[in-house]
Design an enzyme around this catalytic site. Structure first.
Site, mmCIF file in Angstrom:
data_model
loop_
_atom_site.group_PDB
_atom_site.id
_atom_site.type_symbol
_atom_site.label_atom_id
_atom_site.label_comp_id
_atom_site.label_asym_id
_atom_site.label_seq_id
_atom_site.Cartn_x
_atom_site.Cartn_y
_atom_site.Cartn_z
ATOM 1 N N TYR A 152 10.625 -35.617 -17.120
ATOM 2 C CA TYR A 152 8.834 -34.975 -17.504
ATOM 3 C C TYR A 152 8.898 -35.276 -16.020
ATOM 4 O O TYR A 152 9.254 -35.949 -14.696
ATOM 5 C CB TYR A 152 8.734 -36.841 -18.337
ATOM 6 C CG TYR A 152 8.658 -37.769 -17.840
ATOM 7 C CD1 TYR A 152 8.025 -38.417 -16.169
ATOM 8 C CD2 TYR A 152 9.400 -38.952 -17.997
ATOM 9 C CE1 TYR A 152 7.614 -39.699 -15.383
ATOM 10 C CE2 TYR A 152 9.245 -40.102 -17.685
ATOM 11 C CZ TYR A 152 8.876 -40.342 -16.199
ATOM 12 O OH TYR A 152 8.605 -41.722 -15.871
ATOM 13 N N ARG A 209 -4.156 -1.990 -5.578
ATOM 14 C CA ARG A 209 -2.830 -3.069 -5.392
ATOM 15 C C ARG A 209 -3.636 -4.007 -6.156
ATOM 16 O O ARG A 209 -4.559 -4.130 -6.934
ATOM 17 C CB ARG A 209 -3.110 -3.152 -3.999
ATOM 18 C CG ARG A 209 -4.478 -4.114 -3.567
ATOM 19 C CD ARG A 209 -4.706 -4.430 -2.264
ATOM 20 N NE ARG A 209 -5.957 -5.035 -1.832
ATOM 21 C CZ ARG A 209 -6.569 -4.856 -0.898
ATOM 22 N NH1 ARG A 209 -5.681 -4.675 0.339
ATOM 23 N NH2 ARG A 209 -8.102 -5.121 -0.334
ATOM 24 N N CYS A 256 7.210 -39.641 -10.079
ATOM 25 C CA CYS A 256 6.050 -40.061 -9.993
ATOM 26 C C CYS A 256 5.717 -39.730 -8.446
ATOM 27 O O CYS A 256 4.301 -40.341 -8.479
ATOM 28 C CB CYS A 256 5.874 -41.283 -10.747
ATOM 29 S SG CYS A 256 6.823 -42.786 -9.983
ATOM 30 N N HIS A 289 -16.189 -9.337 3.394
ATOM 31 C CA HIS A 289 -15.389 -9.960 3.627
ATOM 32 C C HIS A 289 -15.430 -11.430 3.384
ATOM 33 O O HIS A 289 -14.445 -12.092 3.079
ATOM 34 C CB HIS A 289 -15.091 -10.148 5.506
ATOM 35 C CG HIS A 289 -13.932 -10.652 5.824
ATOM 36 N ND1 HIS A 289 -14.032 -12.171 6.124
ATOM 37 C CD2 HIS A 289 -12.874 -10.770 6.529
ATOM 38 C CE1 HIS A 289 -13.072 -13.000 6.891
ATOM 39 N NE2 HIS A 289 -12.101 -12.282 6.298
ATOM 40 N N GLY A 340 -8.349 -7.570 5.494
ATOM 41 C CA GLY A 340 -8.986 -7.393 6.777
ATOM 42 C C GLY A 340 -7.911 -8.206 8.045
ATOM 43 O O GLY A 340 -8.550 -7.843 9.100
ATOM 44 N N LYS A 398 0.721 -1.202 0.524
ATOM 45 C CA LYS A 398 -0.311 -0.548 -0.128
ATOM 46 C C LYS A 398 0.804 0.895 0.304
ATOM 47 O O LYS A 398 0.994 2.224 -0.607
ATOM 48 C CB LYS A 398 -0.999 0.079 1.092
ATOM 49 C CG LYS A 398 -2.004 1.383 1.240
ATOM 50 C CD LYS A 398 -2.692 1.307 2.330
ATOM 51 C CE LYS A 398 -3.842 -0.150 2.823
ATOM 52 N NZ LYS A 398 -4.790 0.621 3.701
ATOM 53 N N ARG A 419 -3.478 3.142 8.764
ATOM 54 C CA ARG A 419 -3.815 1.807 8.490
ATOM 55 C C ARG A 419 -1.877 1.070 8.057
ATOM 56 O O ARG A 419 -1.007 1.193 7.573
ATOM 57 C CB ARG A 419 -3.952 2.211 6.300
ATOM 58 C CG ARG A 419 -5.126 3.040 6.563
ATOM 59 C CD ARG A 419 -5.398 2.562 5.230
ATOM 60 N NE ARG A 419 -7.498 4.348 5.485
ATOM 61 C CZ ARG A 419 -7.438 5.252 5.322
ATOM 62 N NH1 ARG A 419 -6.673 5.786 5.003
ATOM 63 N NH2 ARG A 419 -8.449 5.275 4.684
ATOM 64 N N SER A 471 12.471 -43.374 -12.997
ATOM 65 C CA SER A 471 11.877 -42.906 -11.979
ATOM 66 C C SER A 471 11.070 -42.532 -10.689
ATOM 67 O O SER A 471 11.586 -43.593 -9.711
ATOM 68 C CB SER A 471 10.149 -43.578 -12.020
ATOM 69 O OG SER A 471 9.299 -42.548 -11.903
ATOM 70 N N MET A 520 -5.113 -7.005 10.115
ATOM 71 C CA MET A 520 -4.817 -6.169 10.054
ATOM 72 C C MET A 520 -5.291 -4.500 10.760
ATOM 73 O O MET A 520 -6.204 -4.603 10.325
ATOM 74 C CB MET A 520 -3.114 -5.759 10.138
ATOM 75 C CG MET A 520 -2.909 -7.070 10.013
ATOM 76 S SD MET A 520 -1.066 -6.632 9.169
ATOM 77 C CE MET A 520 -0.920 -6.302 7.834
HETATM 78 C C1 PEP Z 1 6.441 -42.989 -4.797
HETATM 79 O O1 PEP Z 1 7.196 -44.322 -3.291
HETATM 80 O O2 PEP Z 1 7.183 -42.697 -4.983
HETATM 81 C C2 PEP Z 1 5.299 -44.072 -5.448
HETATM 82 C C3 PEP Z 1 4.939 -43.227 -6.042
HETATM 83 O O3 PEP Z 1 5.162 -45.323 -4.729
HETATM 84 P P1 PEP Z 1 3.969 -45.572 -4.085
HETATM 85 O O4 PEP Z 1 3.148 -44.470 -3.726
HETATM 86 O O5 PEP Z 1 3.497 -46.315 -4.456
HETATM 87 O O6 PEP Z 1 4.740 -46.536 -3.095
#
Ligand code: PEP
Ligand code: MG
Length: 911
Positions: free
Chosen positions: A880, A366, A860, A482, A130, A51, A121, A793, A132
């Site tokens: 990936y 803002r 993953c 609010h 809201g 502000k 303010r 992975s 503070m």
């Molecule tokens: C992991 O361990 O990150 C994984 C993808 O396998 P899970 O969650 O099935 O153990």
């Protein structure tokens, strides 16, 4: 104006505290702005707060900003570090700046003839609406009120301002409960026979002032201070203290605001929207913050002060339709302000204004908080309007916020009974049972219920309950109330100001259209429905979201700039299709165990586990094979030639067996075994630490026939697809390996099985053999593992578990405390611990590629859909990330953010 929602944290000390910290000689703590000149600028948000920096900047534009000064955020930090003592010399600096404001306005602080009044303010680097404190009308006292009356030629206005100061100062600064003042106000109104505050005459207001002073003295223990500097000093302290108030702390926690020392205090000459019918006050956005539409979006109240708009006492008017009727000049000026602000800040602005006797003043601007839907539309349209470029547009949309757009909406074909309508304050469909307090909402959600929070109007203390609720319904309040502001920020659907909802919170009921609803009743609400948000009785069915319009455009741009690919974790053809629809470029993890829980399959699975020899296991596995094959054909078909990583069986076998006696007896009977045999086998499989036990590739090492069945199912499915003209790219993945020897042993079985299928079917398909990196030893010896594996992975769920030694299943009992006590910055199962687990990931990528330069590496674990973790994955050079279908767009956008932030990315050549 939203700022004035604030209510007290702790009362300020009654005695002036001893000064603390460095003297103002060494540190500049106060920055002046006024009359077209400013010591600060828009780039000083760290020091002056959002502000303060923008007030300075608007002054420089020049826009009409009342003069004032900003006390730095560092001063607040020093104040709280020193046990809540104002730094030495601060008040001298404040006095010197008040003198400048006096010069700029021609008024004098506390003067009987021409008094200067100021507002104090809060304003931190990040907006905390809201959360503070704010104190208005500072400088009024028994003498100055007379001066103000003469000056404004409006005695009523002067006494109205005075009573507001005593109330606000008493409440916010000294902790006197607001209802003590309300009580007196009601008593005077009753005595005068009027209903509204605005109907009170001068005598009535004078009486209110007297009564308020008495309330003040009774609860504070000393009279209301007549010295304006005493008022100002206490107000500054109150704002500093409110930084450490429970609400502000909770807000920072919820919004992940860290590493900020404090709030600035903006002390600014008051201008009055309550000087008569030629005065007004309002709040506006330069575009609609709910939908993103490029329209002036604001509300105003004639003859009112800011807090009246948010307090819900009077319903504000819409600027777009009403302001021109009230004053053409002001309306034109405001439309011009809209365009000046957008050209300067190149983003949607949320601004506050006051019109005093026809003259417009800007009190704040803002970047406006907006829903995800609005963020996407605004970003895309601003590119088309040439206000910003594509990269800026991408960075304007928070990846995590896309979640709001990916959630279901109500099924248009469903039967819906509209029982009430209100303002469409925050879009989305929500279904839940009714809770009437935030506290109740928190308790019931913790117990597993879905809740719609139903309140007359929410207040900052409700933030916890609002956060956990599916949706919010209020019976009063406008689009800037609010509830509306906070719900939009959280992405929680909200219908506000649904007047037909009569709430009796004490009895936990509400009446809508003559019907009574209680805590066990379901409501559904649509906060995105225009022109009015809708409330329905019962549970209305929902349908899944799709990518289209501006959303599709922003994703297209994201794809142009990102280099990281995004895959999905999916175990069924349906999930695979959903993910493809969201732009998944392959499957990074199919957890095959999920396929064994269907009633017929679990039976065969149990038969396999209970078999006493290899032949028995093979017989049971042969029955499972056709099911597995069918699953894989379905997934390969859905993925239309994109790579599909299939992980072989991972969980410990006991997870598939029944644990209750009744189920064990039934199983024994169906398999022609005795109950004791089943019970003994279950006991035998019991492990003290199953997560570190007989699971993952350890199962395949002991029972290669399991791997052989799964590999056969994968390859047979791939061959079948190939024969049907469907391209397939299977990637066979081993879970939990820790040594190259494990991978070698299992690769031999894999290759033999695949070759056998090729021979039988006289068809070959390409496939890859790789491993998850889930145990630290695998990361440490990744160069060796890469001699056998063709891809890695990172299973960062297990890798986090094993690196920290925190059980995935038990960490919930202590991790929240770790985060709260700042021992850990965040939960490492949600956001990758880049300093530890991430180091292992980075190291394994390097080691693996030192052996095989083209080694494909992905992630993953759950982190694959967490924007912060995605950024890290980009930095360490993964190919990936893979995440659940609904997080695919989030990951695509996060990957683009990472690429743009790293080097201002040129469009990627890979895509
Ligand atoms: C992991 O361990 O990150 C994984 C993808 O396998 P899970 O969650 O099935 O153990
Ligand atoms: Mg795992």
């Amino acid at each position: 104006m939203a700022m004035t929602i604030a209510r007290k944290p702790k009362p300020a000390s009654k005695k002036p505290a001893k000064p603390a910290g460095k003297s103002s000689k060494s540190v500049k703590r106060v920055y002046f702005f006024g009359n077209g000149k400013a010591e600060g600028n828009a780039g000083m948000k760290d020091l002056l707060g959002g502000k303060g920096a923008n007030l300075a900047d608007m002054t420089l534009v020049p826009l009409p900003v009342p003069p004032g000064f900003t006390i730095t955020t560092d001063t607040c930090g020093d104040y709280n570090d020193a046990g809540q003592r104002l730094p030495k010399g601060l008040m001298e600096e404040v006095r010197a700046n008040i003198a400048k404001v006096e010069k700029a306005t021609g008024k004098r602080f506390g003067d009987a003839a021409n008094p200067l009044l100021v507002a104090a303010r809060s304003g931190a680097k990040f907006s905390m609406p809201g959360m503070m404190d704010t104190v208005l009308n500072i400088g009024l006292n028994d003498k100055a009120v007379e001066g103000l009356a003469k000056l404004s030629n409006n005695e009523r206005f002067a006494y109205d301002s005075y009573r507001r100061l005593i109330n606000m100062f008493g409440d916010t600064v000294m902790g006197v409960d607001h209802h003590h003042f309300e009580h007196e106000l009601s008593a005077v109104k009753r005595a005068k026979g009027v209903e509204l505050d605005t109907q009170l005459d001068v005598d009535g207001l004078k009486e209110v002032v007297d009564r308020y002073k008495a309330v003040y003295e009774k609860h504070v223990g000393s009279p209301f201070p007549n010295d304006p500097y005493e008022q100002l000093e206490a107000a500054i302290e109150a704002v500093f203290k409110s930084w450490m108030g429970d609400r502000a702390i909770k807000y920072r926690e919820l919004n992940d605001i860290r590493g900020v020392r404090g709030t600035a205090v903006n002390v600014q000459a008051m201008v009055f929207g309550n000087m008569g019918d030629d005065s007004a006050t309002g709040v506006a956005f330069t575009r609609d913050p709910s939908t993103g539409e490029n329209v002036f979006y604001g509300e105003f109240l004639v003859n009112a002060q800011g807090e009246d708009v948010v307090a819900g006492i009077r319903t504000p008017l819409e600027c777009k339709t009403e302001m021109g009727k009230w004053s053409q000049r002001s309306w034109k000026e405001l439309q011009n302000v809209k365009s000046v602000l957008e050209k300067r800040y190149k983003d949607v602005q949320d601004f506050e204004f006051t019109i005093e006797k026809g003259k417009l003043y800007m009190l704040q601007t803002r970047n406006g908080k907006r829903t995800a839907q609005a963020a996407v539309r605004i970003a895309v349209e601003m590119v088309k309007e040439r206000l910003i470029d594509e990269k800026t547009a991408i960075l304007r949309v928070e990846p995590a916020s896309l979640d709001q757009l990916l959630h279901p909406t109500f099924d248009p074909s469903a039967d819906k009974q509209v029982i009430a309508t209100g303002l469409p304050a925050s879009p989305g469909a929500a279904v839940g049972k009714i809770a009437f307090t935030a506290e109740e909402a928190e308790q019931r959600v913790a117990a597993g219920e879905k809740i719609i929070l139903v309140r007359r109007e929410t207040e900052p203390a409700d933030i916890g309950g609002m956060h956990v609720s599916e949706g919010i319904l209020t019976s009063t309040g406008g689009m800037t109330s609010h509830a509306a502001v906070v719900a939009r920020g959280m992405g929680t659907p909200c219908v506000a100001g649904a007047g037909a909802v009569e709430i009796d919170a004490a009895n936990k009921t509400c009446r809508i259209n003559g019907k009574t609803y209680g805590p066990n009743d379901w409501l559904s609400l649509d906060g995105g429905k225009t022109p009015a948000g809708e409330v329905y009785e019962g549970q209305v069915p929902t349908v899944e979201a799709t990518l289209s319009g501006a959303f599709a455009q922003i994703m297209k741009w994201a794809d142009k700039y990102r280099t990281l690919k995004v895959r999905t974790n999916a175990d069924t053809p349906h999930d695979s299709e959903v993910a493809r629809g969201f732009g998944a470029e392959g499957i990074g993890l199919t957890r095959t165990e999920h396929m064994f829980f269907d009633p017929q399959r679990i039976h065969n699975m149990r038969e396999m586990i209970l078999a006493t020899d290899t032949a028995g296991r093979e017989r049971a596995l042969a029955k499972l094979l056709p099911y597995q094959k069918e699953d894989f054909v379905g997934i390969f078909t859905a993925m239309k030639g994109l790579p599909v990583t299939i992980r072989l069986l991972d969980p410990p076998l006991h997870e598939f067996l029944p644990h209750g006696e009744k189920d064990q007896r039934a199983l024994a009977e169906s398999l022609g075994m005795s109950f004791e045999q089943v019970k003994n086998r279950v006991q035998q499989l019991h492990e003290a630490n199953p997560m570190l036990g007989h699971r993952g590739d350890r199962l395949a090492i002991t029972y290669p026939e399991i791997l052989i069945m799964q590999v056969r199912a994968i390859i047979e499915a791939a061959v079948e697809c190939k024969k049907a003209g469907i391209k397939v790219l299977p990637e066979i993945m081993i879970p939990l390996a820790g040594t190259k020897q494990e991978l070698d042993f299992l690769k031999k079985h894999t290759v033999e099985t695949a070759n056998a299928v090729f021979k039988e079917t006289k068809t070959r398909v390409d496939y890859m053999y790789g491993t998850m990196i889930e145990v630290p030893r695998a990361a440490i010896t990744a160069d060796e593992l890469a001699e056998t594996a063709e891809f890695f992975s990172f299973g960062t769920n297990d890798l986090t578990q094993m690196t920290f030694g925190y059980s995935r299943d038990d960490a919930g009992s202590f991790l929240p405390e770790y985060v709260k006590k700042e021992i850990l910055e965040r939960d490492p199962f949600q956001s990758l611990d880049t300093g530890g687990v991430g180091k292992l990931v980075g190291m394994a990528v390097k080691l693996g590629r030192s052996t095989k330069s083209n080694l494909k590496c992905g992630i993953c674990g759950e982190h694959g859909g967490d924007p912060r973790s995605v950024e890290f994955c980009h930095q360490v050079g993964l190919d990936y990330v893979s995440c659940s279908p609904f997080r695919v767009p989030i990951a695509r956008l996060a990957a683009a953010h990472a690429a743009i932030k790293q080097n201002g990315a040129k469009p990627s050549k890979k895509k």
